[in-house]
Design a protein around this motif. Structure first.
Motif, PDB file in Angstrom:
ATOM      1  N   UNK A 429     -19.749  56.290  70.100  1.00  0.00           N
ATOM      2  CA  UNK A 429     -19.996  57.264  71.212  1.00  0.00           C
ATOM      3  C   UNK A 429     -19.137  56.744  72.388  1.00  0.00           C
ATOM      4  N   UNK A 430     -18.767  55.601  72.382  1.00  0.00           N
ATOM      5  CA  UNK A 430     -17.807  54.940  73.291  1.00  0.00           C
ATOM      6  C   UNK A 430     -16.292  55.174  73.132  1.00  0.00           C
ATOM      7  N   UNK A 431     -16.194  55.601  71.661  1.00  0.00           N
ATOM      8  CA  UNK A 431     -14.754  55.863  71.511  1.00  0.00           C
ATOM      9  C   UNK A 431     -13.951  54.632  71.296  1.00  0.00           C
ATOM     10  N   UNK A 432     -14.650  53.426  70.898  1.00  0.00           N
ATOM     11  CA  UNK A 432     -13.928  52.252  70.602  1.00  0.00           C
ATOM     12  C   UNK A 432     -13.184  52.146  69.450  1.00  0.00           C
ATOM     13  N   UNK A 433     -11.894  52.181  69.249  1.00  0.00           N
ATOM     14  CA  UNK A 433     -11.294  52.322  67.959  1.00  0.00           C
ATOM     15  C   UNK A 433     -11.264  51.014  67.131  1.00  0.00           C
ATOM     16  N   UNK A 434     -11.443  49.730  67.623  1.00  0.00           N
ATOM     17  CA  UNK A 434     -11.467  48.621  66.881  1.00  0.00           C
ATOM     18  C   UNK A 434     -12.713  48.535  66.145  1.00  0.00           C
ATOM     19  N   UNK A 435     -12.987  48.620  64.968  1.00  0.00           N
ATOM     20  CA  UNK A 435     -14.163  48.323  64.357  1.00  0.00           C
ATOM     21  C   UNK A 435     -14.860  47.155  64.690  1.00  0.00           C
ATOM     22  N   UNK A 436     -16.047  47.344  65.285  1.00  0.00           N
ATOM     23  CA  UNK A 436     -17.146  46.518  66.018  1.00  0.00           C
ATOM     24  C   UNK A 436     -18.238  46.399  65.442  1.00  0.00           C
ATOM     25  N   UNK A 437     -18.854  45.167  65.179  1.00  0.00           N
ATOM     26  CA  UNK A 437     -19.994  44.875  64.511  1.00  0.00           C
ATOM     27  C   UNK A 437     -20.836  43.642  65.501  1.00  0.00           C
ATOM     28  N   UNK A 438     -21.902  43.290  65.087  1.00  0.00           N
ATOM     29  CA  UNK A 438     -22.558  42.129  65.876  1.00  0.00           C
ATOM     30  C   UNK A 438     -21.604  40.848  65.498  1.00  0.00           C
ATOM     31  N   UNK A 439     -20.930  40.833  64.129  1.00  0.00           N
ATOM     32  CA  UNK A 439     -20.067  39.802  64.057  1.00  0.00           C
ATOM     33  C   UNK A 439     -18.847  39.837  64.910  1.00  0.00           C
ATOM     34  N   UNK A 440     -18.509  40.926  65.310  1.00  0.00           N
ATOM     35  CA  UNK A 440     -17.242  41.219  66.249  1.00  0.00           C
ATOM     36  C   UNK A 440     -17.490  40.650  67.563  1.00  0.00           C
ATOM     37  N   UNK A 441     -19.090  40.659  68.173  1.00  0.00           N
ATOM     38  CA  UNK A 441     -19.174  39.927  69.152  1.00  0.00           C
ATOM     39  C   UNK A 441     -19.221  38.711  69.107  1.00  0.00           C
ATOM     40  N   UNK A 442     -19.291  37.973  67.988  1.00  0.00           N
ATOM     41  CA  UNK A 442     -18.993  36.547  67.731  1.00  0.00           C
ATOM     42  C   UNK A 442     -17.503  36.424  67.849  1.00  0.00           C
ATOM     43  N   UNK A 443     -16.943  36.947  67.109  1.00  0.00           N
ATOM     44  CA  UNK A 443     -15.471  36.772  67.330  1.00  0.00           C
ATOM     45  C   UNK A 443     -14.895  36.970  68.626  1.00  0.00           C
ATOM     46  N   UNK A 444     -15.468  37.963  69.437  1.00  0.00           N
ATOM     47  CA  UNK A 444     -14.963  38.237  70.803  1.00  0.00           C
ATOM     48  C   UNK A 444     -15.674  36.839  71.620  1.00  0.00           C
ATOM     49  N   UNK A 445     -16.568  36.357  71.453  1.00  0.00           N
ATOM     50  CA  UNK A 445     -17.052  35.298  72.272  1.00  0.00           C
ATOM     51  C   UNK A 445     -16.015  34.166  72.094  1.00  0.00           C
ATOM     52  N   UNK A 446     -15.502  33.891  70.796  1.00  0.00           N
ATOM     53  CA  UNK A 446     -14.565  32.843  70.490  1.00  0.00           C
ATOM     54  C   UNK A 446     -13.087  33.257  71.196  1.00  0.00           C
ATOM     55  N   UNK A 447     -12.834  34.300  71.021  1.00  0.00           N
ATOM     56  CA  UNK A 447     -11.502  34.945  71.455  1.00  0.00           C
ATOM     57  C   UNK A 447     -11.410  34.782  72.932  1.00  0.00           C
TER      58      UNK A 447
END
Length: 493
Positions: A429-447
């Protein structure tokens, strides 16, 4: 007719050895699942375990990649159903977007005496393994043929195949260790080539939009607050989704520091941002009303413990009788009463010494009072811990479902699949192109910690990794950061 689950020789002993070496129930289940699928392959294709060779391993890889194991699992369940005289539905349907259900649901409804007839079946260990096998064969591959699900006709990807092969290698190593015969050496089972995925993370502002969107997209205020609090907590702490779902009410408090036990039963501390504490506090205003699933929280008309809190200086008031339950009002009025030690102990705070430090988790009394005034529902939760009121809750879980099949169950807890599906829907719904999951938030946290100059060693501790090398795989420089770095650092820029 008695029906035995296909399994490898001495497989029960191998699984019990895992259990005795302190592997988690989930890990034992995963190994059982992977080995049972190999046993089903041998049975279906007429192989004897001691005679299978490298050629059979090659065929097994194709068997998994083509998805033939799903067909055989369905056929096996239908055979069991016919012989046991039960429905061919074979347990609950798989949850949307997943090929299997949760490990604790959808087990085959087959009495253990109909599927297992070992002479030691009444032993605790055998009962434990019976349950594991019923879950394995009751949930795996239950996606119906001809399903419209986009992955219905596909087999396993390379990483999943390698996970199955690794389980088989571990089992063969066990046989060698215990001087048992084995058909091929573990090293003879070669893993297949897996494509390296470029796991980027969404831009920071996209992740923020994802975290905030439940308040916009969810019509039910309870669901909106719960999902917002969960996403805030994931990005605040970098915890895994399983760790998030496993949180109990007693795990959170005014200190903003959580001790969690994660993968491999390793414990660590994680920390809440001020913003995450705010949204957890907002959600607790609803969650603390759900003491008993058999009681409608709305009938308390705003008086249920947890809906509203009035804070008083430590221990100046005690006990309001609301609908037969005792609650304690707390109010921070800035006053000091150094002589009122007895009443201060009514809410668990002494005026000094080790007890006070233990209660406030190292915070000063002034800091504790400040946080209690700001986060009133977290303050009430602290009170529930001290008065043992949490024992009255039929579910200890922090995050609970408000509808669906799990709603109303004793000990109910939200499923990981539900949250993953919600995140996927929000991303679309937000149109985010990069595949994003709960684990992606963990990666985003580290990044984004790394982009802000955080030490890799500190990120390693926060993520709960044993190896710093593992942590580096979680840090992905965002495109924007890479572009800015190029402009700033290039020698000819």
């Amino acid at each position: 007719m008695e029906y035995k689950f296909p399994k490898l020789p001495d497989q029960d002993d191998y699984l019990l050895d895992l259990q005795n070496n302190n592997y988690s129930m989930r890990t034992v289940y995963n190994y059982a699942r992977d080995l049972c699928i190999f046993a089903l392959f041998l049975k279906t294709n007429g192989y004897d375990f001691m005679n299978f060779d490298k050629k059979a391993i090659t065929m097994y890889k194709g068997y998994l990649k083509n998805g033939d194991h799903l067909i055989d699992l369905n056929r096996f369940r239908e055979d069991v159903a016919r012989n046991a005289g039960i429905s061919t539905e074979m347990g609950s349907k798989p949850s949307k977007g997943s090929r299997t259900n949760e490990a604790d649901e959808g087990a085959m409804n087959i009495p253990s005496e109909q599927v297992e007839n070992d002479e030691n079946v009444h032993k605790r260990s055998e009962t434990y393994l019976d349950d594991v096998y019923r879950k394995v064969y009751g949930t795996l591959g239950s996606l119906k043929l001809g399903s419209t699900h986009p992955d219905a006709s596909k087999g396993l990807d390379a990483r999943s195949v390698n996970r199955m092969l690794s389980a088989l290698r571990s089992y063969l190593k066990y046989r060698i260790e215990f001087d048992l015969d084995y058909p091929v050496a573990p090293d003879a089972i070669k893993l297949i080539k897996a494509d390296k995925k470029n796991k980027g993370v969404a831009e920071f502002d996209e992740l923020v939009a994802l975290i905030e969107c439940p308040m916009q997209f969810e019509a039910d205020e309870r669901v909106a607050l719960r999902n917002r609090a969960m996403l805030e907590l994931l990005f605040s702490t970098g915890m895994r989704i399983s760790e998030l779902i496993g949180l109990d009410l007693e795990n959170v408090g005014l200190s903003g520091k959580l001790y969690i036990v994660g993968k491999g039963r390793k414990g660590r501390f994680v920390y809440l941002t001020h913003r995450a504490m705010y949204w957890i506090d907002q959600y607790l205003g609803i969650r603390l009303r759900y003491v008993d699933e058999n009681v409608d929280p709305e009938r308390f008309d705003g008086k249920m413990p947890g809906q509203k809190v009035k804070l008083i200086s430590f221990g100046t008031k005690k006990g309001l009788d609301i609908e037969g339950e005792e609650s304690i009002e707390l109010e921070i009025d800035g006053s000091e009463n150094n002589t009122d030690r007895e009443t201060s102990q009514n809410i668990g705070v002494s005026r000094g010494g080790d007890d006070s430090k233990a209660f406030t988790d190292g915070m000063s009394r002034a800091e504790y009072e400040k946080r209690a005034a700001e986060f009133q529902n977290l303050a009430l939760l602290e009170n529930h811990k001290r008065t043992n009121f949490l024992a009255k809750f039929t579910s200890p879980a922090l995050f609970i479902p408000f509808s669906g099949g799990r709603n109303g169950r004793r000990g109910r807890r939200l499923s990981t699949n539900h949250l993953q599906e919600k995140i996927a829907a929000y991303r679309r719904r937000l149109g985010i192109q990069v595949p994003t999951s709960a684990h992606s938030l963990r990666h985003g946290f580290a990044t984004y910690l790394a982009e802000n100059g955080a030490s890799p060693a500190a990120i390693q501790v926060l993520l709960g990794h044993e190896s710093l090398q593992t942590t580096t795989r979680y840090v992905h420089a965002s495109d924007r950061f890479a572009e800015e770095t190029h402009k700033e650092k290039h020698p000819l820029g």
